[in-house]
Design a protein around this motif. Structure first.
Motif, PDB file in Angstrom:
ATOM      1  N   HIS A  14       0.701  -1.299   0.022  1.00 27.02           N
ATOM      2  CA  HIS A  14       0.044  -0.186   0.063  1.00 27.02           C
ATOM      3  C   HIS A  14       0.817   1.241   0.056  1.00 27.02           C
ATOM      4  CE1 HIS A  14      -3.447   2.396   2.286  1.00 27.02           C
ATOM      5  NE2 HIS A  14      -3.204   2.904   0.813  1.00 27.02           N
ATOM      6  N   ILE A  15       0.693   2.046  -0.785  1.00 28.30           N
ATOM      7  CA  ILE A  15       1.432   3.468  -1.161  1.00 28.30           C
ATOM      8  C   ILE A  15       0.306   4.530  -0.649  1.00 28.30           C
ATOM      9  CG2 ILE A  15       2.613   4.979  -2.657  1.00 28.30           C
ATOM     10  CD1 ILE A  15       3.597   2.430  -4.095  1.00 28.30           C
ATOM     11  N   LEU A  16       0.880   5.274   0.100  1.00 26.85           N
ATOM     12  CA  LEU A  16      -0.096   6.620   0.429  1.00 26.85           C
ATOM     13  C   LEU A  16       0.972   7.943   0.092  1.00 26.85           C
ATOM     14  CD1 LEU A  16      -2.593   7.940   1.596  1.00 26.85           C
ATOM     15  CD2 LEU A  16      -1.370   8.071   3.649  1.00 26.85           C
ATOM     16  N   ASN A  17       0.357   8.620  -1.061  1.00 28.62           N
ATOM     17  CA  ASN A  17       1.157   9.898  -1.243  1.00 28.62           C
ATOM     18  C   ASN A  17       0.600  11.134  -0.530  1.00 28.62           C
ATOM     19  OD1 ASN A  17       2.945   8.393  -3.179  1.00 28.62           O
ATOM     20  ND2 ASN A  17       1.158   8.507  -4.754  1.00 28.62           N
ATOM     21  N   ILE A  18       1.346  11.862  -0.115  1.00 37.14           N
ATOM     22  CA  ILE A  18       0.715  13.148   0.682  1.00 37.14           C
ATOM     23  C   ILE A  18       0.604  14.293  -0.441  1.00 37.14           C
ATOM     24  CG2 ILE A  18       0.831  14.621   2.384  1.00 37.14           C
ATOM     25  CD1 ILE A  18       0.426  11.678   2.980  1.00 37.14           C
ATOM     26  N   ALA A  19      -0.642  14.406  -0.916  1.00 39.20           N
ATOM     27  CA  ALA A  19      -0.867  15.424  -2.198  1.00 39.20           C
ATOM     28  C   ALA A  19      -1.309  16.831  -1.296  1.00 39.20           C
ATOM     29  CB  ALA A  19      -1.737  14.794  -2.926  1.00 39.20           C
ATOM     30  N   SER A  20      -2.540  17.104  -1.693  1.00 40.37           N
ATOM     31  CA  SER A  20      -2.822  18.308  -1.292  1.00 40.37           C
ATOM     32  C   SER A  20      -4.257  18.853  -1.841  1.00 40.37           C
ATOM     33  CB  SER A  20      -2.121  19.616  -1.691  1.00 40.37           C
ATOM     34  OG  SER A  20      -2.335  20.897  -1.302  1.00 40.37           O
ATOM     35  N   MET A  21      -5.148  19.594  -0.995  1.00 43.97           N
ATOM     36  CA  MET A  21      -6.280  20.178  -1.653  1.00 43.97           C
ATOM     37  C   MET A  21      -5.864  20.961  -3.015  1.00 43.97           C
ATOM     38  SD  MET A  21      -9.315  19.642  -0.582  1.00 43.97           S
ATOM     39  CE  MET A  21     -10.170  20.822  -1.424  1.00 43.97           C
TER      40      MET A  21
END
Length: 259
Positions: free
Chosen positions: A140-147
């Motif tokens: 599982h990969i979680l990328n921290i993006a943004s609004m």
């Protein structure tokens, strides 16, 4: 411990782990039984955090990591494999902010910085993370993006373009990797008073409280989220029991996505 929040046996990489969301995620996952490889460009800070977590009984390794350098991205995965035998969760959190400027004032230096760290760091990290997860048959990969990656973001167009790219990488990888039992999601927070925001040039000029009051008008709750609130939502997304979610870019926004 509730099974939903039990990360026992989970082998995790976190980039940008020395402060902000990365540090909170490291602390939260360590408390819940995960084994961690922490990377950050600030080696002293990430080593200090790792020592504190080990003192609490967690299995933690730390190393200097500049995600814009491909070799550093590879070494994080190598460490997870050599020390823990594999990689279950990768959190691509490292990033850089952009100060508020008019669109036409964005120069090539700022543009290239945003692309090298916020996009290149995610793409290069995912390359090596995916390769290992394919060997295992899961991950599982979680990328921290943004609004800012889900809509327009006046004044921070270079940052918004980079985070839109992270959203595109996330959704594309999820479709490609789903048949291989590898899930890819992204968390998309609204402005939160992490050090990256609270110590930005705008905050230093206008004051943190004034900046927070202005930004709060953009969300339904009319306040900025506390970093721990946002990290808690990310931990829920990461739960080993959350097995049927992929390709999602989840707004953690105090309702900004509803306006």
């Amino acid at each position: 411990m509730d099974a939903l929040l039990d990360f026992s046996g989970q082998r995790v990489i976190i980039t940008g782990a020395a402060s902000g969301f990365g540090k909170l995620l490291a602390e939260g996952l360590a408390q819940r039984g995960a084994s961690l490889v922490l990377g950050d460009i600030n080696q002293q800070a990430v080593d200090t955090l790792a020592a504190e977590l080990r003192a609490g009984g967690a299995k933690v390794f730390s190393q200097l990591s500049n995600v814009s350098v491909e070799e550093d991205c590879r070494r994080l995965v190598d460490t997870a494999v050599s020390e823990f035998g594999g990689l279950d969760i990768a959190i691509n959190n490292a990033g850089v902010a952009q100060d508020f400027v008019a669109f036409e004032e964005i120069d090539s230096v700022e543009w290239n910085r945003q692309w090298a760290v916020n996009v290149g760091g995610v793409q290069q990290g995912m390359r090596y993370q995916i390769t290992q997860m394919k060997r295992q048959g899961s991950g599982h990969i979680l990328n921290i993006a943004s609004m800012a990656g889900l809509g327009g973001a006046p004044g921070i167009a270079a940052y918004a373009a980079a985070k839109h790219a992270v959203v595109g990488l996330t959704r594309s990888a999820a479709m490609e990797l789903g048949p291989l039992n590898i899930r890819v999601n992204a968390a998309c927070p609204y402005f939160t008073l992490t050090p990256m925001v609270a110590e930005s040039p705008s905050a230093k000029v206008n004051g943190v409280e004034a900046m927070a009051a202005t930004l709060s008008r953009g969300c339904a709750l009319k306040r900025l989220g506390q970093p721990q609130e946002v990290a808690n939502a990310m931990i829920l997304l990461l739960s080993p029991q959350n097995t049927y979610m992929t390709g999602q870019c989840v707004a953690i926004s105090g309702g900004a996505s509803s306006l």
